[in-house]
Design a protein around this motif. Structure first.
Motif, PDB file in Angstrom:
ATOM      1  N   ASN A 203       0.815  -1.216   0.000  1.00 41.34           N
ATOM      2  CA  ASN A 203       0.000   0.000   0.000  1.00 41.34           C
ATOM      3  C   ASN A 203       0.851   1.270   0.000  1.00 41.34           C
ATOM      4  O   ASN A 203       0.448   2.301  -0.541  1.00 41.34           O
ATOM      5  N   VAL A 204       2.041   1.188   0.577  1.00 43.31           N
ATOM      6  CA  VAL A 204       2.902   2.368   0.689  1.00 43.31           C
ATOM      7  C   VAL A 204       3.254   2.936  -0.682  1.00 43.31           C
ATOM      8  O   VAL A 204       3.375   4.158  -0.853  1.00 43.31           O
ATOM      9  N   HIS A 205       3.392   2.062  -1.691  1.00 46.87           N
ATOM     10  CA  HIS A 205       3.843   2.500  -3.010  1.00 46.87           C
ATOM     11  C   HIS A 205       2.817   3.394  -3.713  1.00 46.87           C
ATOM     12  O   HIS A 205       3.174   4.058  -4.699  1.00 46.87           O
ATOM     13  N   PHE A 206       1.570   3.422  -3.260  1.00 47.84           N
ATOM     14  CA  PHE A 206       0.542   4.179  -3.960  1.00 47.84           C
ATOM     15  C   PHE A 206       0.067   5.408  -3.173  1.00 47.84           C
ATOM     16  O   PHE A 206      -0.888   6.061  -3.588  1.00 47.84           O
ATOM     17  N   GLU A 207       0.740   5.700  -2.076  1.00 48.53           N
ATOM     18  CA  GLU A 207       0.316   6.855  -1.281  1.00 48.53           C
ATOM     19  C   GLU A 207       0.448   8.154  -2.064  1.00 48.53           C
ATOM     20  O   GLU A 207      -0.452   8.994  -2.059  1.00 48.53           O
ATOM     21  N   LYS A 208       1.552   8.316  -2.792  1.00 46.81           N
ATOM     22  CA  LYS A 208       1.756   9.555  -3.556  1.00 46.81           C
ATOM     23  C   LYS A 208       0.771   9.655  -4.710  1.00 46.81           C
ATOM     24  O   LYS A 208       0.229  10.736  -4.983  1.00 46.81           O
ATOM     25  N   SER A 209       0.547   8.530  -5.407  1.00 47.44           N
ATOM     26  CA  SER A 209      -0.383   8.540  -6.539  1.00 47.44           C
ATOM     27  C   SER A 209      -1.793   8.873  -6.084  1.00 47.44           C
ATOM     28  O   SER A 209      -2.516   9.638  -6.751  1.00 47.44           O
ATOM     29  N   LEU A 210      -2.187   8.328  -4.943  1.00 48.91           N
ATOM     30  CA  LEU A 210      -3.526   8.612  -4.418  1.00 48.91           C
ATOM     31  C   LEU A 210      -3.634  10.076  -3.981  1.00 48.91           C
ATOM     32  O   LEU A 210      -4.639  10.749  -4.239  1.00 48.91           O
ATOM     33  N   ALA A 211      -2.583  10.547  -3.336  1.00 46.67           N
ATOM     34  CA  ALA A 211      -2.601  11.931  -2.854  1.00 46.67           C
ATOM     35  C   ALA A 211      -2.624  12.913  -4.019  1.00 46.67           C
ATOM     36  O   ALA A 211      -3.251  13.979  -3.929  1.00 46.67           O
ATOM     37  N   ALA A 212      -1.956  12.573  -5.129  1.00 40.48           N
ATOM     38  CA  ALA A 212      -1.898  13.472  -6.271  1.00 40.48           C
ATOM     39  C   ALA A 212      -3.277  13.719  -6.866  1.00 40.48           C
ATOM     40  O   ALA A 212      -3.540  14.791  -7.421  1.00 40.48           O
ATOM     41  N   LYS A 213      -4.173  12.738  -6.750  1.00 42.21           N
ATOM     42  CA  LYS A 213      -5.524  12.905  -7.293  1.00 42.21           C
ATOM     43  C   LYS A 213      -6.576  12.982  -6.179  1.00 42.21           C
ATOM     44  O   LYS A 213      -7.778  12.864  -6.456  1.00 42.21           O
ATOM     45  N   ASN A 214      -6.074  13.202  -4.949  1.00 40.65           N
ATOM     46  CA  ASN A 214      -6.987  13.349  -3.803  1.00 40.65           C
ATOM     47  C   ASN A 214      -7.963  12.170  -3.709  1.00 40.65           C
ATOM     48  O   ASN A 214      -9.163  12.327  -3.433  1.00 40.65           O
ATOM     49  N   GLN A 215      -7.423  10.980  -3.939  1.00 47.21           N
ATOM     50  CA  GLN A 215      -8.240   9.769  -3.893  1.00 47.21           C
ATOM     51  C   GLN A 215      -7.975   9.016  -2.586  1.00 47.21           C
ATOM     52  O   GLN A 215      -6.923   9.163  -1.959  1.00 47.21           O
ATOM     53  N   GLN A 216      -8.942   8.188  -2.217  1.00 49.03           N
ATOM     54  CA  GLN A 216      -8.847   7.456  -0.947  1.00 49.03           C
ATOM     55  C   GLN A 216      -8.935   5.960  -1.211  1.00 49.03           C
ATOM     56  O   GLN A 216      -9.765   5.500  -1.999  1.00 49.03           O
ATOM     57  N   LEU A 217      -8.072   5.194  -0.546  1.00 47.22           N
ATOM     58  CA  LEU A 217      -8.104   3.744  -0.638  1.00 47.22           C
ATOM     59  C   LEU A 217      -8.791   3.178   0.599  1.00 47.22           C
ATOM     60  O   LEU A 217      -8.386   3.461   1.725  1.00 47.22           O
ATOM     61  N   VAL A 218      -9.819   2.383   0.395  1.00 46.70           N
ATOM     62  CA  VAL A 218     -10.573   1.772   1.490  1.00 46.70           C
ATOM     63  C   VAL A 218     -10.298   0.277   1.473  1.00 46.70           C
ATOM     64  O   VAL A 218     -10.633  -0.421   0.499  1.00 46.70           O
ATOM     65  N   LEU A 219      -9.680  -0.237   2.535  1.00 49.23           N
ATOM     66  CA  LEU A 219      -9.326  -1.655   2.655  1.00 49.23           C
ATOM     67  C   LEU A 219     -10.227  -2.330   3.685  1.00 49.23           C
ATOM     68  O   LEU A 219     -10.489  -1.774   4.750  1.00 49.23           O
ATOM     69  N   THR A 220     -10.674  -3.534   3.376  1.00 46.25           N
ATOM     70  CA  THR A 220     -11.421  -4.314   4.368  1.00 46.25           C
ATOM     71  C   THR A 220     -10.426  -5.033   5.275  1.00 46.25           C
ATOM     72  O   THR A 220      -9.241  -5.179   4.944  1.00 46.25           O
ATOM     73  N   ASN A 221     -10.897  -5.493   6.395  1.00 43.20           N
ATOM     74  CA  ASN A 221     -10.026  -6.200   7.345  1.00 43.20           C
ATOM     75  C   ASN A 221     -10.239  -7.710   7.307  1.00 43.20           C
ATOM     76  O   ASN A 221      -9.797  -8.420   8.213  1.00 43.20           O
ATOM     77  N   GLU A 222     -10.931  -8.205   6.288  1.00 39.62           N
ATOM     78  CA  GLU A 222     -11.238  -9.634   6.248  1.00 39.62           C
ATOM     79  C   GLU A 222     -10.012 -10.485   5.959  1.00 39.62           C
ATOM     80  O   GLU A 222     -10.039 -11.701   6.152  1.00 39.62           O
ATOM     81  N   PHE A 223      -8.941  -9.885   5.452  1.00 34.98           N
ATOM     82  CA  PHE A 223      -7.741 -10.673   5.138  1.00 34.98           C
ATOM     83  C   PHE A 223      -6.797 -10.802   6.325  1.00 34.98           C
ATOM     84  O   PHE A 223      -5.715 -11.371   6.207  1.00 34.98           O
ATOM     85  N   GLN A 224      -7.179 -10.242   7.485  1.00 33.41           N
ATOM     86  CA  GLN A 224      -6.333 -10.334   8.668  1.00 33.41           C
ATOM     87  C   GLN A 224      -6.113 -11.809   9.023  1.00 33.41           C
ATOM     88  O   GLN A 224      -7.042 -12.625   8.969  1.00 33.41           O
TER      89      GLN A 224
END
Length: 347
Positions: A203-224
């Motif tokens: 997930n760390v690799h896409f923080e800048k790309s998401l921030a550049a377009k003011n987008q949000q990533l929503v992850l579920t916790n079912e894979f814990q």
């Protein structure tokens, strides 16, 4: 006269008048009886002869009728024989044409195979050779970046150059992947993956790309607490391509949803965006290489039409598959299904 003579011969000598009269009557009766017998025999003979003639005529008519039928059948068979002979000649000509066409196709296929091998070789050579100047550019950019007296414009230029180099390297990698997937089965590097740690690092690799377009990533916790045995590199690339597409084709300020869970020994991974959706016509061709869809990147990002075909190839290499659920103006969801465990022997 014959009968009368026969009667006289058989008659005994006349002894007395009475006796002679009686004997005459007896002879006459006998003669009449013989005459009647002869007439009956003659009648029977004529009847038999007439019947024989009738039977002969009937038989003759049957023979004539049968002969006529046989003659017609012979003519029909002769006609069919001529038609079959004509059809055989036509088939013979067509077979010769088919053989010539097959030979031509065989030669064309051989030429196409040679051209395809040459094309694959050229792609590999060009892709590898292109990496060298791109890497040189990246090295030069690093040297320039070490200068602390760069202006803001120069720094901006450096960022743009690095972006171009990055996109070039990504395209080269995609070309090599497509070429390799068609020609040989890649060797899998199977390892045990803790999904929580894996997704956190990815997930760390896409923080800048998401921030550049003011987008949000929503992850579920079912894979814990889920662990899988698969090729971490291929799994990461599947996620990279799906995430890149979701960011690229979604508007600013939208959200991207990632859901990961386990069903029937399968890892089910879905990425949903709030983009323009994919039309039914595009869904029929979207996984083919070098296919450009109707939708365009919302931020001017480049697109080479290889991403989805590579994702499909990577999923197949992991023993899985990918499908899409999408409607125009309602976003798109890509659903990937891969085995939770891949045997090392299959790698």
């Amino acid at each position: 006269m014959i009968i009368l003579n026969f009667v006289l011969i058989l008659s005994p000598p006349i002894q007395t008048e009475t006796t002679s009269t009686l004997e005459s009557y007896s002879i006459l009766n006998m003669a009449l009886l013989v005459l009647l017998c002869c007439i009956g025999l003659y009648a029977l003979f004529k009847l038999y002869t007439r019947r024989a003639q009738i039977q002969k005529l009937v038989l003759q008519k049957k023979v004539e009728k049968r002969t006529s039928e046989i003659s017609k059948q012979k003519e029909e068979l002769q006609k069919q024989s001529e038609e079959l002979k004509k059809a055989y000649e036509e088939i013979k000509v067509k077979n010769i044409a088919i053989e010539e066409a097959f030979e031509h196709l065989t030669n064309s296929f051989a030429k196409l195979s040679d051209l395809n091998r040459e094309k694959d070789g050229i792609i590999s050579i060009v892709a590898h050779d292109l990496r060298t100047p791109l890497n040189n550019i990246e090295g030069l950019i690093q040297l320039v970046s070490m200068d602390g007296n760069l202006s803001d414009d120069q720094k901006d230029y450096i960022i743009k150059i690095r972006t171009v180099v990055k996109h070039g390297n990504e395209m080269i990698r995609d070309l090599l992947d497509i070429n390799q997937a068609k020609n040989q089965k890649p060797e899998l590097k199977i390892s045990t993956i803790d999904l929580t740690e894996f997704i956190t690092n990815w997930n760390v690799h896409f923080e800048k790309s998401l921030a550049a377009k003011n987008q949000q990533l929503v992850l579920t916790n079912e894979f814990q607490d889920l662990t899988i045995q698969t090729d971490a590199g291929l799994l990461s690339r599947i996620l990279d391509n799906l995430m890149t597409n979701a960011i690229k084709f979604s508007e600013k300020g939208t959200s991207i949803y990632i859901n990961i869970n386990c069903e029937d020994d399968k890892l089910i991974l879905s990425i949903k965006d709030e983009g323009p959706g994919i039309s039914a016509a595009d869904q029929q061709k979207m996984f083919k290489p070098f296919t450009r869809l109707s939708a365009t990147p919302t931020g001017g990002e480049p697109s080479n039409g290889l991403g989805l075909s590579i994702i499909k190839s990577l999923c197949q290499q992991l023993g899985g598959k990918i499908r899409v659920e999408s409607e125009l103006e309602k976003g798109t969801t890509f659903i990937v299904s891969i085995p939770m465990q891949i045997e090392t022997a299959k790698a």
